[in-house]
Design a protein around this motif. Structure first.
Motif, short mmCIF file in Angstrom:
data_model
loop_
_atom_site.label_atom_id
_atom_site.label_comp_id
_atom_site.label_asym_id
_atom_site.label_seq_id
_atom_site.Cartn_x
_atom_site.Cartn_y
_atom_site.Cartn_z
N GLN A 47 0.84 -1.20 0.00
CA GLN A 47 0.00 0.00 0.00
C GLN A 47 0.87 1.25 0.00
O GLN A 47 1.93 1.25 0.62
CB GLN A 47 -0.91 0.00 1.23
N PRO A 48 0.47 2.31 -0.72
CA PRO A 48 -0.75 2.44 -1.52
C PRO A 48 -0.62 1.73 -2.86
O PRO A 48 0.44 1.68 -3.45
CB PRO A 48 -0.86 3.96 -1.72
N GLU A 49 -1.75 1.19 -3.32
CA GLU A 49 -1.78 0.46 -4.58
C GLU A 49 -3.24 0.36 -5.01
O GLU A 49 -4.14 0.30 -4.18
CB GLU A 49 -1.18 -0.94 -4.40
N MET A 50 -3.45 0.29 -6.33
CA MET A 50 -4.81 0.22 -6.85
C MET A 50 -5.54 -1.02 -6.32
O MET A 50 -6.75 -0.99 -6.09
CB MET A 50 -4.80 0.19 -8.38
N ASP A 60 -9.96 -2.00 2.20
CA ASP A 60 -8.71 -1.26 2.00
C ASP A 60 -7.88 -1.30 3.28
O ASP A 60 -6.66 -1.35 3.25
CB ASP A 60 -9.04 0.20 1.60
N ASP A 61 -8.56 -1.26 4.42
CA ASP A 61 -7.92 -1.47 5.71
C ASP A 61 -7.77 -2.99 5.88
O ASP A 61 -8.72 -3.68 6.23
CB ASP A 61 -8.78 -0.88 6.83
N GLN A 62 -6.57 -3.50 5.61
CA GLN A 62 -6.39 -4.95 5.51
C GLN A 62 -6.52 -5.69 6.85
O GLN A 62 -6.74 -6.90 6.86
CB GLN A 62 -5.05 -5.27 4.84
N ILE A 63 -6.42 -4.97 7.94
CA ILE A 63 -6.65 -5.60 9.24
C ILE A 63 -8.10 -6.09 9.32
O ILE A 63 -8.40 -7.09 9.99
CB ILE A 63 -6.37 -4.62 10.40
N ARG A 64 -9.00 -5.44 8.61
CA ARG A 64 -10.41 -5.86 8.61
C ARG A 64 -10.57 -7.25 7.99
O ARG A 64 -11.47 -8.00 8.35
CB ARG A 64 -11.28 -4.85 7.86
N ILE A 65 -9.68 -7.60 7.05
CA ILE A 65 -9.71 -8.94 6.46
C ILE A 65 -9.35 -9.97 7.53
O ILE A 65 -10.02 -11.00 7.68
CB ILE A 65 -8.71 -9.03 5.28
N ILE A 66 -8.30 -9.67 8.30
CA ILE A 66 -7.88 -10.57 9.38
C ILE A 66 -8.99 -10.70 10.42
O ILE A 66 -9.31 -11.79 10.89
CB ILE A 66 -6.57 -10.08 10.02
N HIS A 85 3.78 -7.97 2.39
CA HIS A 85 4.32 -7.80 1.04
C HIS A 85 5.78 -7.41 1.14
O HIS A 85 6.12 -6.48 1.88
CB HIS A 85 3.51 -6.74 0.28
N PRO A 86 6.67 -8.07 0.39
CA PRO A 86 8.11 -7.78 0.51
C PRO A 86 8.50 -6.33 0.22
O PRO A 86 9.51 -5.84 0.73
CB PRO A 86 8.75 -8.72 -0.52
N GLY A 131 -5.11 -9.61 -5.70
CA GLY A 131 -3.77 -9.84 -6.23
C GLY A 131 -3.59 -11.10 -7.05
O GLY A 131 -4.41 -12.01 -7.06
N THR A 132 -2.44 -11.14 -7.74
CA THR A 132 -2.10 -12.28 -8.59
C THR A 132 -1.84 -13.54 -7.77
O THR A 132 -1.88 -14.65 -8.31
CB THR A 132 -0.84 -11.98 -9.44
#
Length: 199
Positions: A47-50, A60-66, A85-86, A131-132
């Motif tokens: 982040q930031p990224e499309m 967009d707040d990836q903690i919400r996924i967890i 992400h590396p 993502g891919t």
């Protein structure tokens, strides 16, 4: 004349310190990947990224996924792995991000230097916004929980998540078998819907 020294926070150093405290070393990762529980990998986006800013909507707040996967004893039923992400920097990875992470028990933060291919071979399901890594997982016969929008969202083996998706739905999806023949058929149907173009 009095001089006042201004101390600026070194956000990158703080981020790297927090990350190193959270990440497991490679030996522990190897050991965890050998357990018999169903395994779910949450692959965080840079982040930031499309992929998150535009395609992940409310996630967009990836903690919400967890949080979505952590509740309802998911972490007791499945081994839940998180991998940073590396290329990520301190952007959207402040102290509060790690404070929220520390509130989750039985969630394992994998070393981001550990080879992704080895992780994908061992997990049963991959979680991504768009993502891919989701596409890579499908090609290995692994399921994908999609918390955003992607071109592969309608393929067999993908469950697209929104705020109305129930915990039972997610749990049943992870438990189900991935059927490669059905995946290839859905992929061929997608290809057949494409228009001719020039590359």
């Amino acid at each position: 004349v009095y001089k006042r020294q201004i101390h600026r926070k070194d956000n990158e150093s703080i981020y790297q310190k927090n990350l190193s405290e959270k990440e497991l070393n490679n030996d522990k990762v190897e050991l965890l990947l050998k357990n018999n529980k169903k395994k779910v990998l949450i692959a965080l986006h840079m982040q930031p990224e499309m992929s998150t800013s535009l395609l992940a909507d409310e996630f967009d707040d990836q903690i919400r996924i967890i949080e979505k996967l952590y509740r309802n004893n998911f972490s007791e039923k499945f081994s839940i792995f998180v991998r940073e992400h590396p290329a990520q920097s301190s952007y959207q990875r402040d102290e509060m991000f790690f404070k929220r992470l520390r509130s989750f028990r039985n969630i394992y933060f994998l070393n981001r230097d550990f080879p992704m291919q080895k992780i994908l071979e061992k997990v049963d399901c991959v979680v991504t916004s768009s993502g891919t890594v989701g596409w890579e997982a499908l090609n290995l016969g692994k399921k994908c929980l999609l918390f955003g929008n992607s071109w592969y969202s309608k393929l067999h083996g993908v469950l697209q998540i929104n705020d109305k998706t129930s915990d039972e739905e997610i749990s049943n999806f992870i438990e189900k078998d991935f059927v490669k023949e059905t995946f290839y058929k859905s992929l061929q149907n997608l290809y057949n819907s494409f228009y001719d173009g020039i590359v």
